[in-house]
Design an enzyme around this catalytic site. Sequence first.
Site, PDB file in Angstrom:
ATOM      1  N   LYS A  68      -1.963  -2.576 -12.171  1.00 29.79           N
ATOM      2  CA  LYS A  68      -1.025  -2.294 -11.288  1.00 29.79           C
ATOM      3  C   LYS A  68       0.020  -3.602 -11.459  1.00 29.79           C
ATOM      4  CE  LYS A  68      -3.266  -5.646  -7.726  1.00 29.79           C
ATOM      5  NZ  LYS A  68      -3.567  -5.676  -6.454  1.00 29.79           N
ATOM      6  N   ARG A 100      -6.836  -5.453   6.156  1.00 30.23           N
ATOM      7  CA  ARG A 100      -5.772  -4.919   5.348  1.00 30.23           C
ATOM      8  C   ARG A 100      -5.594  -3.200   5.283  1.00 30.23           C
ATOM      9  NH1 ARG A 100      -4.260  -6.978  -0.628  1.00 30.23           N
ATOM     10  NH2 ARG A 100      -6.053  -5.493  -1.053  1.00 30.23           N
ATOM     11  N   HIS A 158     -12.860  -4.321  -0.152  1.00 35.57           N
ATOM     12  CA  HIS A 158     -12.148  -5.276  -0.973  1.00 35.57           C
ATOM     13  C   HIS A 158     -12.517  -6.605  -0.277  1.00 35.57           C
ATOM     14  CE1 HIS A 158      -9.539  -7.095  -4.081  1.00 35.57           C
ATOM     15  NE2 HIS A 158      -9.057  -7.638  -3.005  1.00 35.57           N
ATOM     16  N   ARG A 166     -13.828  -3.610 -10.107  1.00 41.99           N
ATOM     17  CA  ARG A 166     -12.689  -3.548 -10.657  1.00 41.99           C
ATOM     18  C   ARG A 166     -12.213  -4.871 -11.013  1.00 41.99           C
ATOM     19  NH1 ARG A 166     -13.083  -2.070  -5.301  1.00 41.99           N
ATOM     20  NH2 ARG A 166     -12.288  -4.017  -4.620  1.00 41.99           N
ATOM     21  N   TYR A 198      24.347 -27.520 -12.422  1.00 39.51           N
ATOM     22  CA  TYR A 198      24.863 -27.346 -10.769  1.00 39.51           C
ATOM     23  C   TYR A 198      24.423 -28.589  -9.808  1.00 39.51           C
ATOM     24  CZ  TYR A 198      26.202 -22.567 -11.965  1.00 39.51           C
ATOM     25  OH  TYR A 198      26.624 -21.460 -12.375  1.00 39.51           O
ATOM     26  N   CYS A 201      19.219 -22.687 -13.901  1.00 39.45           N
ATOM     27  CA  CYS A 201      20.340 -21.714 -13.560  1.00 39.45           C
ATOM     28  C   CYS A 201      19.594 -20.365 -13.758  1.00 39.45           C
ATOM     29  CB  CYS A 201      21.502 -21.766 -14.614  1.00 39.45           C
ATOM     30  SG  CYS A 201      21.986 -23.533 -14.562  1.00 39.45           S
ATOM     31  N   ASP A 213      20.443 -17.968 -15.953  1.00 36.51           N
ATOM     32  CA  ASP A 213      20.193 -17.522 -17.118  1.00 36.51           C
ATOM     33  C   ASP A 213      19.561 -18.786 -18.299  1.00 36.51           C
ATOM     34  OD1 ASP A 213      21.337 -14.901 -16.302  1.00 36.51           O
ATOM     35  OD2 ASP A 213      23.034 -16.092 -16.244  1.00 36.51           O
TER      36      ASP A 213
END
Length: 360
Positions: free
Chosen positions: A38, A132, A162, A216, A257, A303, A305
């Site tokens: 997943k 859950r 689970h 799992r 910044y 930042c 990027d």
Amino acid sequence: MLNRYRKTYAEINLEHLYQNYKSIQEMNPNITVIPVVKANAYGHGVIEVVSYLLKNGIDHFAVSLLEEALEIREKFKDVSILVMGVTNAYDFEIAANNHITLTISNEDQIHDLDTLTQKLRVHLKVDTGMNRLGFKSNEDILKAVNYLSSKPHIILEGIFTHFATADDNLKYYRKQRERFDDIIQLIDHDFEMIHCSNSSSSIKFEKDIPYTTHSRLGISLYGLTLESDVHFLKNTFKLVTHISEIKHLSKGEKVGYGATYEALNDEVIGILPIGYADGFIRKNSGGDVEVNGKRYPIIGRICMDQMFIKIDNSITKDDDVILFGGLISIDEVAERLQTINYEVICQISSRVPRVYIGKE
């Protein structure tokens, strides 16, 4: 061939990933380990991970969403795929058409199956204490089993639960395990698949569970664990970049910044082409990166990027800068961010190309 126009990428070691799978499968030879892929295989790239494991004879996978299952099915027509999350009634037909196994975890889904006429494989999810997803009371569990097993178009293939605390609370784990034991004894149905262990339980407890057929394998497939005493897993994810510019600061000059960092002396800094839009979030400021086997501090604010590191004159633009997965472990980054290792790798965004070791 993958086009990369900046020197930033995630190096994914598929050979290590398979070795992790094999190690845990060999620990529990009497059951079948299901890789959980997943969330884009926990950020590793689901198509490449499934393709590599399939070549090594593994053909059963688990995901959370129907969307994830359909992405796999588009590429791989014959693998078995279990969706562990909740699927809406109007999507049952899509799952059936694509031979995808669904989880039934609530009464609304039970009623909605009345409208389905095609064959559909399902697993029953029971809630043993996670609170859950899943049927909780004996009455509701038996009612669900009786209904599902009575419908000719529904194949009740499996049952699972689970564990909430397999990694850190043995008392609560045992409480859940005992509840699941009771449920298995309660139900008169010949399940093809019974599974309850996640990564921690697979490593520590699966060998002592007499009735399971599968387990799992999630986070430990990817070389990570929440167990402090497990050391045999191999790292599969390395985040790498390079310096795009080198600047020389005079004492008193500021960086980035908010001008939050001020050079205390004449300093050299490297600008890296990676930032919080890539999933390396601002909270990583104040940590370290690795260059040529040494640590160098992250300075200023990260930042969107780009980001800044303080370096020395020995560093060049050609040197790899490893943000994690080498000297600096994923667990160290998780501790820095006050989170778990799962989140560190899952949050690295899709704009960071994945480069694979072991892919032909």
